[in-house]
Design a protein around this motif. Structure first.
Motif, PDB file in Angstrom:
ATOM      1  N   GLU A 360     -55.114  -6.434  60.480  1.00 15.23           N
ATOM      2  CA  GLU A 360     -55.215  -5.000  60.214  1.00 15.23           C
ATOM      3  C   GLU A 360     -56.120  -4.768  59.000  1.00 15.23           C
ATOM      4  N   ARG A 361     -57.061  -3.850  59.142  1.00 10.89           N
ATOM      5  CA  ARG A 361     -57.992  -3.605  58.050  1.00 10.89           C
ATOM      6  C   ARG A 361     -57.346  -2.839  56.905  1.00 10.89           C
ATOM      7  N   THR A 362     -56.193  -2.214  57.164  1.00 12.04           N
ATOM      8  CA  THR A 362     -55.504  -1.468  56.094  1.00 12.04           C
ATOM      9  C   THR A 362     -54.728  -2.388  55.154  1.00 12.04           C
ATOM     10  N   ASN A 363     -54.542  -3.644  55.548  1.00 13.06           N
ATOM     11  CA  ASN A 363     -53.823  -4.590  54.690  1.00 13.06           C
ATOM     12  C   ASN A 363     -54.816  -5.186  53.680  1.00 13.06           C
ATOM     13  N   HIS A 364     -55.103  -4.386  52.644  1.00 17.00           N
ATOM     14  CA  HIS A 364     -56.161  -4.780  51.701  1.00 17.00           C
ATOM     15  C   HIS A 364     -55.844  -6.092  50.990  1.00 17.00           C
ATOM     16  N   ALA A 368     -58.017  -9.514  51.338  1.00 17.82           N
ATOM     17  CA  ALA A 368     -58.658 -10.081  50.146  1.00 17.82           C
ATOM     18  C   ALA A 368     -58.224 -11.533  49.942  1.00 17.82           C
ATOM     19  N   LEU A 369     -56.922 -11.782  49.986  1.00 22.87           N
ATOM     20  CA  LEU A 369     -56.416 -13.144  49.793  1.00 22.87           C
ATOM     21  C   LEU A 369     -57.015 -14.107  50.811  1.00 22.87           C
ATOM     22  N   LEU A 395     -64.567  -8.587  48.029  1.00 24.48           N
ATOM     23  CA  LEU A 395     -64.483  -7.789  46.805  1.00 24.48           C
ATOM     24  C   LEU A 395     -64.040  -6.355  47.086  1.00 24.48           C
ATOM     25  N   GLU A 396     -64.426  -5.801  48.221  1.00 21.11           N
ATOM     26  CA  GLU A 396     -64.063  -4.408  48.506  1.00 21.11           C
ATOM     27  C   GLU A 396     -62.558  -4.246  48.689  1.00 21.11           C
ATOM     28  N   ALA A 431     -73.124 -10.199  40.349  1.00 23.32           N
ATOM     29  CA  ALA A 431     -73.543  -8.816  40.091  1.00 23.32           C
ATOM     30  C   ALA A 431     -72.647  -7.834  40.843  1.00 23.32           C
ATOM     31  N   ARG A 432     -72.356  -8.171  42.091  1.00 25.45           N
ATOM     32  CA  ARG A 432     -71.469  -7.307  42.890  1.00 25.45           C
ATOM     33  C   ARG A 432     -70.057  -7.316  42.328  1.00 25.45           C
ATOM     34  N   LEU A 433     -69.643  -8.468  41.839  1.00 23.69           N
ATOM     35  CA  LEU A 433     -68.320  -8.588  41.222  1.00 23.69           C
ATOM     36  C   LEU A 433     -68.201  -7.662  40.018  1.00 23.69           C
TER      37      LEU A 433
END
Length: 446
Positions: A360-364, A368-369, A395-396, A431-433
């Motif tokens: 699920e994309r809502t499980n941020h 991430a993990l 990172l998002e 840089a993105r971090l």
């Protein structure tokens, strides 16, 4: 008299505690007062007011410098602390009559009597009973369902944003439900309240674990165990022990992790109706414990066992709500992580990548993990460009959730990049971090 000083029923678990029973039997009020303080939250000043004793006298008793032997004092203690008369060798007290029976009796008409002055500090027994009724919470199936719905919402928001901001609300609800347990209720409702309180305590422990505040997490996990034990919910006890086992892997305590998950499996096997999904989840936690110890064969056996149990799952299984998260993508990603912990990066990478595509994309937090795990396995195989690209995508979701666990995985990946720090792809990641997570990047090596 304030609400907190008004006589209330003591918790059933205190009145049935063997130490309390023995202390009352021998009228050892040093122990009685200490027990009501530690297990019912009734402090010495409250004991003094409820039992019409001076605070200094109560203090002397608690210190063991004074005994209470006068019958009128013992009766006041029984009435003030709501200790049933038989426990102290007294006759049944008037307040022990169940309310339902008391209101069923018809009273003979009485002529009005002249008003008598009563001390302003204490309400009369009739007013006390009315006030007790007024403060008693009326619970029904709809109320219990509302509690459960709020817990589901807490878990969902915890996955999306982390639990630290939610913690005050969760703890407040936990304390409210624990307070409700002090009132006598029908067994079905009482058991449901214990179940709800146990899950709130586990959720609180989980938010502390996710923040890497391990000592506080253990306190609440232990409370969850105690609450579940009151209703002999061994499957839930297994779940809490599995959470504690996972925490031990993060603390780099593999022996503790294995001991806790073994205890969890023992509880699950002794429970009636433990489902294959629960057993599969526990086997995977066992695999984590073995992998943390570096035990390759034991890890592989546990993984095989987890998949064997998962294959036995049927739609009709009465799975507890707390284990439904353990679906096929979760099984696959955990299998990959177990291999990753062993250093088997080539085996881990496709498994974690496949699970990420299906999550699920809502499980941020989960995304991430798992993305950082995938990046680490790619880096372990020398795939620098691919690893940095994966980490960049992580990172998002990482920026959307407040989770020290996520930050910890990010730091570990960042440290792994040390030999490649001047490579263009590593510089682009850094840089993105810094753009997305300045507070976290500020704590990393420049």
């Amino acid at each position: 008299m304030s609400d907190s000083d008004r006589p209330q029923e003591l918790p059933a678990r205190l009145l049935t505690d063997p130490e309390m029973i023995d202390a009352c039997r021998v009228r050892d009020f040093t122990r009685v007062f200490r027990l009501v303080k530690t297990k019912a939250g009734i402090y010495p000043s409250m004991v003094a007011r409820r039992c019409e004793l001076t605070p200094s006298r109560v203090g002397e008793v608690i210190a063991g410098r004074r005994e209470l032997r006068h019958m009128d004092v013992i009766e006041r203690i029984s009435d003030g602390l709501r200790i049933p008369g038989h426990m102290l060798g007294l006759a049944r007290r008037t307040w022990e009559t169940p309310q339902a029976l008391a209101v069923a009796e018809r009273e003979a008409p009485q002529m009005p009597e002249p008003a008598q002055q009563t001390p302003a500090s204490l309400p009369g027994p009739d007013a006390d009973s009315i006030l007790a009724l007024a403060t008693r919470t009326n619970l029904n199936a709809a109320t219990l369902e509302a509690f459960r719905s709020s817990i589901e919402d807490y878990w969902r928001r915890d996955d999306q944003h982390g639990g630290e901001a939610l913690r005050p609300a969760i703890v407040g609800q936990l304390r409210y439900v624990v307070g409700l347990l002090k009132e006598r209720r029908p067994p079905a409702i009482q058991n449901s309240l214990y179940d709800i309180a146990a899950e709130l305590a586990r959720l609180t422990g989980w938010t502390y674990f996710d923040s890497r505040q391990y000592n506080q997490a253990r306190v609440y996990f232990t409370e969850a165990l105690e609450l579940a034990k009151e209703i002999d919910d061994r499957q839930f006890m297994a779940n809490v022990l599995a959470c504690m086992s996972l925490q031990a892997t993060y603390q780099d305590k593999p022996a503790d992790s294995l001991a806790l998950v073994t205890a969890a499996q023992d509880q699950a096997r002794s429970a009636r109706g433990t489902t294959p999904r629960v057993l599969s989840m526990l086997s995977m936690r066992e695999a984590f414990a073995h992998a943390t110890r570096g035990s390759r064969d034991a890890t592989h056996r546990a993984i095989t066992e987890a998949h064997r149990h998962f294959e036995q799952i049927r739609d009709s299984d009465p799975d507890p709500s707390w284990v439904t998260y353990f679906d096929e993508p979760k099984l696959i990603v955990d299998t990959g992580i177990a291999h990753g912990r062993l250093g088997e990066a080539a085996t881990a990478e496709p498994l974690i990548a496949d699970a990420l595509r299906r999550e699920e994309r809502t499980n941020h937090r989960g995304r991430a993990l798992h993305s950082f795990w995938l990046a680490r396995t790619q880096l372990d195989q020398g795939k620098l460009d691919q690893a940095c690209h994966t980490a960049m995508q992580a990172l998002e979701p990482a920026s959307a959730v407040a989770s020290e666990r996520v930050s910890g995985h990010l730091r570990e990946f960042y440290d792994q990049l040390e030999p490649h720090r001047q490579e263009p792809v590593a510089l682009a990641f850094e840089a993105r971090l810094r753009e997305l997570l300045p507070p976290v990047s500020g704590s990393l090596h420049p």
